[in-house]
Scaffold this motif. Structure first.
Motif, mmCIF file in Angstrom:
data_model
loop_
_atom_site.group_PDB
_atom_site.id
_atom_site.type_symbol
_atom_site.label_atom_id
_atom_site.label_comp_id
_atom_site.label_asym_id
_atom_site.label_seq_id
_atom_site.Cartn_x
_atom_site.Cartn_y
_atom_site.Cartn_z
ATOM 1 N N LEU A 23 10.891 54.193 21.643
ATOM 2 C CA LEU A 23 9.497 53.400 21.411
ATOM 3 C C LEU A 23 9.174 52.594 22.842
ATOM 4 C CD1 LEU A 23 7.101 52.966 19.723
ATOM 5 C CD2 LEU A 23 8.272 50.959 18.674
ATOM 6 N N ARG A 24 10.021 51.793 23.102
ATOM 7 C CA ARG A 24 9.996 51.039 24.078
ATOM 8 C C ARG A 24 9.578 52.109 25.470
ATOM 9 N NH1 ARG A 24 11.616 45.543 23.477
ATOM 10 N NH2 ARG A 24 12.006 45.341 25.921
ATOM 11 N N LEU A 25 10.206 52.915 25.624
ATOM 12 C CA LEU A 25 10.187 53.888 26.867
ATOM 13 C C LEU A 25 8.769 54.650 26.678
ATOM 14 C CD1 LEU A 25 10.958 55.597 29.094
ATOM 15 C CD2 LEU A 25 12.186 57.273 27.533
ATOM 16 N N SER A 26 8.259 55.027 25.499
ATOM 17 C CA SER A 26 7.131 55.450 25.311
ATOM 18 C C SER A 26 5.839 54.430 25.448
ATOM 19 C CB SER A 26 6.816 55.917 23.734
ATOM 20 O OG SER A 26 7.793 57.150 23.491
ATOM 21 N N ILE A 27 6.136 53.509 25.070
ATOM 22 C CA ILE A 27 5.017 52.331 25.185
ATOM 23 C C ILE A 27 4.930 52.001 26.819
ATOM 24 C CG2 ILE A 27 4.449 50.046 24.896
ATOM 25 C CD1 ILE A 27 5.431 50.376 22.152
ATOM 26 N N ALA A 28 6.045 52.076 27.508
ATOM 27 C CA ALA A 28 5.983 51.743 28.984
ATOM 28 C C ALA A 28 5.368 52.780 29.721
ATOM 29 C CB ALA A 28 7.582 51.494 29.398
ATOM 30 N N GLN A 29 5.528 53.980 29.611
ATOM 31 C CA GLN A 29 5.184 54.967 30.093
ATOM 32 C C GLN A 29 3.563 55.203 29.861
ATOM 33 O OE1 GLN A 29 7.638 58.478 28.912
ATOM 34 N NE2 GLN A 29 8.956 58.117 31.082
ATOM 35 N N SER A 30 3.343 54.742 28.614
ATOM 36 C CA SER A 30 1.836 55.039 28.101
ATOM 37 C C SER A 30 1.066 53.889 28.893
ATOM 38 C CB SER A 30 1.368 54.856 26.617
ATOM 39 O OG SER A 30 0.385 54.806 26.241
ATOM 40 N N TYR A 31 1.751 52.616 28.861
ATOM 41 C CA TYR A 31 1.022 51.780 29.816
ATOM 42 C C TYR A 31 0.736 51.691 31.096
ATOM 43 C CZ TYR A 31 0.714 46.620 31.469
ATOM 44 O OH TYR A 31 0.280 45.605 32.165
ATOM 45 N N TYR A 32 1.741 52.333 31.983
ATOM 46 C CA TYR A 32 1.620 52.817 33.269
ATOM 47 C C TYR A 32 0.663 53.893 33.275
ATOM 48 C CZ TYR A 32 5.757 49.836 33.706
ATOM 49 O OH TYR A 32 6.828 49.037 33.612
ATOM 50 N N ALA A 33 0.466 54.791 32.632
ATOM 51 C CA ALA A 33 -0.457 55.669 32.654
ATOM 52 C C ALA A 33 -1.937 55.264 32.564
ATOM 53 C CB ALA A 33 -0.401 56.892 31.531
ATOM 54 N N LEU A 34 -1.992 54.246 31.551
ATOM 55 C CA LEU A 34 -3.358 53.598 31.488
ATOM 56 C C LEU A 34 -3.632 52.822 32.694
ATOM 57 C CD1 LEU A 34 -3.119 52.328 27.910
ATOM 58 C CD2 LEU A 34 -4.832 53.517 28.480
ATOM 59 N N TYR A 35 -2.587 52.105 33.251
ATOM 60 C CA TYR A 35 -2.975 51.324 34.556
ATOM 61 C C TYR A 35 -3.410 52.350 35.698
ATOM 62 C CZ TYR A 35 -1.631 49.316 38.860
ATOM 63 O OH TYR A 35 -1.811 48.919 40.183
ATOM 64 N N ALA A 36 -2.674 53.658 35.827
ATOM 65 C CA ALA A 36 -3.168 54.454 36.903
ATOM 66 C C ALA A 36 -4.471 54.997 36.528
ATOM 67 C CB ALA A 36 -2.133 55.727 36.843
ATOM 68 N N ASN A 37 -4.846 55.017 35.242
ATOM 69 C CA ASN A 37 -6.186 55.736 35.167
ATOM 70 C C ASN A 37 -7.110 54.601 35.506
ATOM 71 O OD1 ASN A 37 -8.807 56.099 33.580
ATOM 72 N ND2 ASN A 37 -7.361 57.681 32.390
ATOM 73 N N HIS A 40 -6.238 54.857 22.523
ATOM 74 C CA HIS A 40 -5.978 55.303 21.047
ATOM 75 C C HIS A 40 -4.473 55.543 20.748
ATOM 76 C CE1 HIS A 40 -5.856 57.540 17.348
ATOM 77 N NE2 HIS A 40 -6.965 57.139 17.129
ATOM 78 N N GLN A 41 -3.899 56.306 21.818
ATOM 79 C CA GLN A 41 -2.533 56.524 21.392
ATOM 80 C C GLN A 41 -1.900 55.406 21.627
ATOM 81 O OE1 GLN A 41 -1.054 59.463 24.631
ATOM 82 N NE2 GLN A 41 1.138 59.284 23.784
ATOM 83 N N PHE A 42 -1.878 54.448 22.672
ATOM 84 C CA PHE A 42 -1.205 53.317 22.889
ATOM 85 C C PHE A 42 -1.184 52.358 21.701
ATOM 86 C CE2 PHE A 42 -0.455 48.975 24.457
ATOM 87 C CZ PHE A 42 0.671 49.211 25.341
ATOM 88 N N ASN A 43 -2.391 52.135 21.152
ATOM 89 C CA ASN A 43 -2.429 51.411 19.944
ATOM 90 C C ASN A 43 -2.066 51.805 18.768
ATOM 91 O OD1 ASN A 43 -4.073 49.097 21.208
ATOM 92 N ND2 ASN A 43 -6.050 50.314 21.079
ATOM 93 N N THR A 44 -1.762 53.233 18.520
ATOM 94 C CA THR A 44 -0.972 54.139 17.581
ATOM 95 C C THR A 44 0.385 53.542 17.470
ATOM 96 O OG1 THR A 44 -2.919 55.738 17.386
ATOM 97 C CG2 THR A 44 -0.607 55.955 16.480
ATOM 98 N N LEU A 45 0.933 53.537 18.850
ATOM 99 C CA LEU A 45 2.393 53.148 19.012
ATOM 100 C C LEU A 45 2.598 51.796 18.521
ATOM 101 C CD1 LEU A 45 3.013 54.725 22.511
ATOM 102 C CD2 LEU A 45 3.871 55.643 20.334
#
Length: 405
Positions: free
Chosen positions: A118-132, A193-198
Motif C-alpha cells: 500500500l505504501r508503495l502504491s501511494i508513493a508511486q501515485s503521489y509522484y505521478a500526481l506531482y509529475a502531472n 480519485h485513485q489516490f483518495n480511494t487508496l
C-alpha cells in the motif's frame, strides 16, 4: 548477497521538503485502508486462536436410569452417573500452542506485506500526481510564451517582417498545447480519485503536493538488503509452522490419559439387616486412548518433510524474483538520473538558442518557424525532465519497498 544501493543526496534533500506531506498520507492510509483493517482483524483472530490452543477436551458428564433395575447382594441399582476428563500426553498442549503461534506470525507478516504494498502504491501515485501537476504548469507557461510570440508576430506582420501564416502557426500551436493541458487535467482528476480511494476517504478532496522534487549530484552509500523483506521472512515462518506441526504430530502419536468417576445409587433390600445394605457404588476410573492405527501420523510426517522442501524451493525462487526487481529498479533509477542531467543540459542550450532568436527580433530578422521549433524542443526537454524525476522517485519507492526493514 551484498547489494550496492546507490542513494543520491538530492533524494534526501527533496524528501525532507515533501516527506512530511507524503508521510502523513501513508499514515492516514494505514489507519483507514479497509484491506489493512481486514488483515489486522485476521491477525487478531489468529492470536485469539493461539489462546484457545491449550484448552483441555470437554469434560464428559453422563447420567442414566436403569429401566430394569439389576439386583445385587447389597440392593437394586437405580441409576448411573459418570464424569470423564481426557488429558493429552505431556507436552501436547504446548505443541498445539506453538503451532497456533506460528500460524499467527504468518498472518502478521501478511499484514506487514499488505502495508508495504500500500505504501508503495501511494508513493508511486503521489509522484505521478506531482509529475502531472508539473507538466500542466510547463504547458501553461509555454501557452503564455506563445501568446507573447503571437503579439511579436502581429507586430512583425504590420511592418512586413512576417506573414499572417506565422501568426496562424503560433495560434495552432497554442491550441495543441491547450488540448494537452485539458487532457492532463482530466487525468489529474482520475489520479486524484485513485489516490483518495487508496486512503479510503472522500474522492473529491484535494491533495497537497510537493512544490519541487529534484535530482542532485548525490553520493553513494552502501546499505539495504533483501534479508529483512517480509515476503522472504514469511517463508521462514511457514517453515517454522511446519516444524511446529510435526512436533504436534509426534505428540499426537502418544496415548491420551483419562480420569473419571462412576457413581451408582443402590436401594436398600427390604427385610435385610447387614452392614452394606443399600451401599452406593463409587468407582474411580482411569482410561487410555491409544493410537493403534498410526499410518496417518507417518503419512503426515512425510507430508511435512515434503512441505519444508517445497518452501525452501519457493523461497529461493522468490528471492531471485525480488533480486531481479531490485536490480531493475537500481538501473532504472540511474537511467532516470542520466536522463534528467541530459535534459537539463539540452534545456540550457535551447534557452540559449531562444535568446539568440529574440535578439534577432530587434534587428528585424526573426524567423517564427525557428521560434516554434525551439519552443517545441524546450517543451519536450522540460516534460522529459519531469518524467525523469517521477521515474527516479518511483524507482526509489520500489527500492525502499524491497530493502527497508
Amino acid at each position: 548477497m551484498k547489494k550496492r544501493i546507490c542513494t543520491l543526496f538530492g533524494f534526501f534533500l527533496a524528501a525532507i521538503s515533501q516527506g512530511q506531506t507524503l508521510q502523513s498520507y501513508l499514515e492516514e492510509a494505514e489507519a483507514n485502508n479497509p484491506e489493512i483493517q481486514a488483515f489486522e482483524l485476521k491477525y487478531n483472530i489468529s492470536r485469539e486462536k493461539s489462546q484457545q490452543a491449550d484448552a483441555l477436551p470437554n469434560m464428559e458428564v453422563s447420567a442414566g436410569v436403569f429401566v430394569s433395575e439389576p439386583e445385587t447382594r447389597t440392593g437394586a441399582q437405580k441409576a448411573r452417573f459418570s464424569v470423564r476428563q481426557m488429558l493429552p500426553w505431556f507436552g501436547t498442549l504446548t505443541a498445539r500452542e506453538g503451532y497456533a503461534n506460528a500460524l499467527a506470525e504468518i498472518d502478521y507478516l501478511d499484514m506487514v506485506i499488505v502495508k508495504r504494498k500500500l505504501r508503495l502504491s501511494i508513493a508511486q501515485s503521489y509522484y505521478a500526481l506531482y509529475a502531472n501537476k508539473e507538466v500542466q504548469e510547463v504547458l501553461d507557461r509555454n501557452i503564455q510564451l506563445l501568446r507573447t510570440y503571437e503579439k511579436l508576430a502581429l507586430t512583425a506582420v504590420e511592418v512586413g517582417n512576417a506573414s499572417a501564416v506565422d501568426v496562424l502557426k503560433l495560434q495552432i500551436r497554442q491550441n495543441e498545447l491547450q488540448a494537452q493541458s485539458d487532457i492532463l487535467k482530466q487525468d489529474f482528476q482520475s489520479q486524484t480519485h485513485q489516490f483518495n480511494t487508496l486512503l479510503n476517504r472522500d474522492t473529491g478532496l484535494e491533495i497537497a503536493l510537493a512544490d519541487t522534487l529534484e535530482i542532485g549530484t548525490g553520493i553513494e552509500i552502501e546499505g539495504g538488503t533483501l534479508d529483512v523483506h517480509p515476503e522472504l521472512e514469511k517463508y521462514d515462518k511457514l517453515y517454522e509452522s511446519v516444524t511446529q506441526s510435526e512436533i504436534l504430530n509426534q505428540k499426537e502419536t502418544q496415548p491420551g490419559i483419562g480420569f473419571g468417576l462412576d457413581y451408582i445409587p443402590v436401594a436398600e433390600r427390604p427385610g435385610m439387616d447387614f452392614s452394606d445394605n443399600g451401599k452406593d457404588v463409587v468407582m474411580p476410573m482411569v482410561s487410555f486412548s491409544i493410537p493403534v492405527f498410526n499410518a496417518k501420523y507417518k503419512s503426515r510426517s512425510v507430508e511435512n518433510e515434503l512441505r519444508q522442501e517445497e518452501l525452501n524451493a519457493q523461497k529461493v525462487n522468490r528471492r531471485n524474483v525480488l533480486e531481479s526487481a531490485l536490480n531493475a529498479a537500481l538501473h532504472s533509477r540511474e537511467a532516470a538520473r542520466i536522463r534528467f542531467k541530459t535534459q537539463q543540459q539540452n534545456l540550457r542550450q535551447a534557452n540559449d538558442a531562444e535568446e539568440i532568436l529574440i535578439k534577432n527580433y530587434e534587428t528585424g530578422t526573426i524567423d517564427f518557424n525557428d521560434i516554434l521549433d525551439i519552443q517545441e524542443l524546450q517543451l519536450k526537454f522540460e516534460v522529459q525532465q519531469i518524467n525523469a524525476v517521477e521515474q527516479y522517485y518511483a524507482q526509489m519507492a520500489i527500492i525502499n519497498y524491497l530493502t527497508n526493514g
